[in-house]
Design an enzyme around this catalytic site. Sequence first.
Site, PDB file in Angstrom:
ATOM      1  N   ARG A 109     -13.267  14.941   6.570  1.00 33.29           N
ATOM      2  CA  ARG A 109     -14.038  15.299   5.369  1.00 33.29           C
ATOM      3  C   ARG A 109     -15.478  15.598   5.757  1.00 33.29           C
ATOM      4  NH1 ARG A 109     -12.181  10.074   2.835  1.00 33.29           N
ATOM      5  NH2 ARG A 109     -10.063  10.511   2.145  1.00 33.29           N
ATOM      6  N   GLY A 158     -11.935   7.559   7.199  1.00 31.77           N
ATOM      7  CA  GLY A 158     -12.751   7.766   6.009  1.00 31.77           C
ATOM      8  C   GLY A 158     -13.901   6.772   6.094  1.00 31.77           C
ATOM      9  N   GLY A 170     -16.724   1.228  13.166  1.00 27.72           N
ATOM     10  CA  GLY A 170     -17.735   0.165  13.063  1.00 27.72           C
ATOM     11  C   GLY A 170     -17.374  -1.079  13.860  1.00 27.72           C
ATOM     12  N   GLU A 171     -16.069  -1.374  13.926  1.00 29.10           N
ATOM     13  CA  GLU A 171     -15.644  -2.584  14.647  1.00 29.10           C
ATOM     14  C   GLU A 171     -15.522  -2.363  16.148  1.00 29.10           C
ATOM     15  OE1 GLU A 171     -12.031  -4.189  12.860  1.00 29.10           O
ATOM     16  OE2 GLU A 171     -12.806  -3.656  10.887  1.00 29.10           O
ATOM     17  N   ASN A 209       0.878  -1.171   0.000  1.00 31.63           N
ATOM     18  CA  ASN A 209       0.000   0.000   0.000  1.00 31.63           C
ATOM     19  C   ASN A 209       0.916   1.221   0.000  1.00 31.63           C
ATOM     20  OD1 ASN A 209      -1.850   2.005   0.416  1.00 31.63           O
ATOM     21  ND2 ASN A 209      -2.849   1.049   2.184  1.00 31.63           N
ATOM     22  N   HIS A 214     -13.211   2.472  -1.105  1.00 31.23           N
ATOM     23  CA  HIS A 214     -13.252   1.417  -0.086  1.00 31.23           C
ATOM     24  C   HIS A 214     -13.805   0.112  -0.663  1.00 31.23           C
ATOM     25  CE1 HIS A 214     -13.813   4.663   3.253  1.00 31.23           C
ATOM     26  NE2 HIS A 214     -12.537   4.289   3.230  1.00 31.23           N
ATOM     27  N   LEU A 269     -16.920   2.259   8.478  1.00 39.92           N
ATOM     28  CA  LEU A 269     -16.865   3.486   9.270  1.00 39.92           C
ATOM     29  C   LEU A 269     -15.497   3.607   9.927  1.00 39.92           C
ATOM     30  CD1 LEU A 269     -20.362   3.086  11.029  1.00 39.92           C
ATOM     31  CD2 LEU A 269     -19.853   4.241   8.871  1.00 39.92           C
ATOM     32  N   GLU A 281      -8.386  -5.451   4.560  1.00 34.79           N
ATOM     33  CA  GLU A 281      -8.167  -5.046   3.165  1.00 34.79           C
ATOM     34  C   GLU A 281      -6.912  -5.687   2.586  1.00 34.79           C
ATOM     35  OE1 GLU A 281      -9.138  -0.922   4.508  1.00 34.79           O
ATOM     36  OE2 GLU A 281      -9.783  -0.698   2.443  1.00 34.79           O
ATOM     37  N   ARG A 290     -12.535   8.503  19.021  1.00 33.39           N
ATOM     38  CA  ARG A 290     -12.398   8.235  20.469  1.00 33.39           C
ATOM     39  C   ARG A 290     -12.380   9.533  21.256  1.00 33.39           C
ATOM     40  NH1 ARG A 290      -7.807   3.961  19.203  1.00 33.39           N
ATOM     41  NH2 ARG A 290      -7.542   5.591  17.677  1.00 33.39           N
TER      42      ARG A 290
HETATM   43  P1  AMP Z   1      -9.765   3.382  10.529  1.00 30.52           P
HETATM   44  O1  AMP Z   1      -9.627   4.536   9.578  1.00 30.52           O
HETATM   45  O2  AMP Z   1     -10.620   2.283  10.007  1.00 30.52           O
HETATM   46  O3  AMP Z   1      -8.438   2.907  11.053  1.00 30.52           O
HETATM   47  O4  AMP Z   1     -10.543   3.941  11.799  1.00 30.52           O
HETATM   48  C1  AMP Z   1     -10.026   4.986  12.581  1.00 30.52           C
HETATM   49  C2  AMP Z   1     -11.138   5.533  13.446  1.00 30.52           C
HETATM   50  O5  AMP Z   1     -11.627   4.488  14.311  1.00 30.52           O
HETATM   51  C3  AMP Z   1     -10.677   6.659  14.347  1.00 30.52           C
HETATM   52  O6  AMP Z   1     -11.628   7.719  14.307  1.00 30.52           O
HETATM   53  C4  AMP Z   1     -10.686   6.029  15.712  1.00 30.52           C
HETATM   54  O7  AMP Z   1     -10.954   6.957  16.707  1.00 30.52           O
HETATM   55  C5  AMP Z   1     -11.828   5.037  15.586  1.00 30.52           C
HETATM   56  N1  AMP Z   1     -11.797   4.056  16.671  1.00 30.52           N
HETATM   57  C6  AMP Z   1     -10.945   3.056  16.872  1.00 30.52           C
HETATM   58  N2  AMP Z   1     -11.236   2.420  18.042  1.00 30.52           N
HETATM   59  C7  AMP Z   1     -12.300   3.065  18.572  1.00 30.52           C
HETATM   60  C8  AMP Z   1     -13.099   2.926  19.749  1.00 30.52           C
HETATM   61  N3  AMP Z   1     -12.847   1.974  20.630  1.00 30.52           N
HETATM   62  N4  AMP Z   1     -14.097   3.809  19.960  1.00 30.52           N
HETATM   63  C9  AMP Z   1     -14.362   4.799  19.073  1.00 30.52           C
HETATM   64  N5  AMP Z   1     -13.672   4.952  17.949  1.00 30.52           N
HETATM   65  C10 AMP Z   1     -12.662   4.118  17.702  1.00 30.52           C
END
Ligand code: AMP
Length: 371
Positions: free
Chosen positions: A215, A186, A306-307, A7, A154, A183, A357, A258
């Site tokens: 964004r 991005g 989302g996770e 990547n 995505h 989620l 991914e 967070r």
């Molecule tokens: P990604 O771009 O998929 O790596 O996601 C990043 C986003 O996931 C960031 O806004 C993080 O704050 C959010 N994130 C990761 N863990 C948590 C959590 N336990 N609670 C809330 N948001 C989270």
Amino acid sequence: MKILVINSGSSSLKYQLFDMKKGERLAKGLIERIGCGGPKDHTEALKKVVADLGAPKDIDAIGHRVLHGAEIFKDSVLVTKSVLATLDKLVKFGTLHMPPNIGGIRACQKIFKGVPNVAVFDTAFHQTMPDCAAMYAIDPKYYKKMGIRKYGFHGTSHKFITAEAAKFLKKPLARVNLVTCHLGNGSSIAAVKNGACVDTSMGLTPLAGLVMGTRCGDIDVGAVLSIMEAEKKTPEEMDALLNKKSGLLALAGSSDCRDICAKAGKGDKQAELALEMLAYRTALYIGAYNTVIGGADAIVMTGGIGENSSEVRERIVKRLGALGIKLDRKANKIRGSLGVISTKDSKIPVVVIPTNEELAIAQDTARIVGR
Ligand code: AMP
């Protein structure tokens, strides 16, 4: 079969090495500061990857994440001279990401001589969208001349969780209907009918759709024009404002969900509003896409938020009562693992499925070189 996944970004290069037979990840790493204090270019960065991996001689193929395949690449593709020439012509669709994506491929051709390279596109999964979803209501000459239409991004993640959801629901992929929500920093949503994408929330660029980390997502273009006029902004300045200085960051001072959850927990009104805007817009798209596909077998959530974020998931699912969807608050405590977060009597199950991914790129690469 050993597959290296690359990547390649403007100043960093992430890699993962997979053993596809064993289904194992063998190595993972990140080379940073390319061209700004670290390796001078992507070829030098790859030399570092080779050194980190102990000069491997048994890599069978290399899979590359590529931002944009336009309408030309509807699937992943083996990189040939003519594919590279076509990719060069697609730089206009992603002036920030495409040059380093292509640079990573060229560097691999130099360093891993004779090893096949496969380009895996963020846009490919969405190429099945019908015209009524993909076209913008402007003079068609802009589509014909410039390729202005909705492409979506995505795609690798939406495709991966679609396949995982079909397995989980024990439905053939060609018969599964889903609303998939990626989620993260991005974010995007896809409407998946019979295993294929029929609509998605991002557009010509990743700026459209949901409220994201930096964004703005959907906005009245009239508002954009008003700001440009009032502040005499150039297109580049406006692009930076909407892509890098908007979303959660602009609303509540941090792009990290967070931080926003923590602030909202302490009574910060802007953080509370930001979370409600994020949840509202996400629920809005879920409702619309459920209609588009004629009723979903499941709503799927993935990505960093989302996770992991029970709080954001709860705020979204609470707004889906009209679809007969009910949250199981206890089940919603899961973090980073696969599970159903809706109640048994929920009309549509809400399923959390961790995305991967890099593995998806490795799987596609193996499929393409195995042809
Ligand atoms: P990604 O771009 O998929 O790596 O996601 C990043 C986003 O996931 C960031 O806004 C993080 O704050 C959010 N994130 C990761 N863990 C948590 C959590 N336990 N609670 C809330 N948001 C989270």
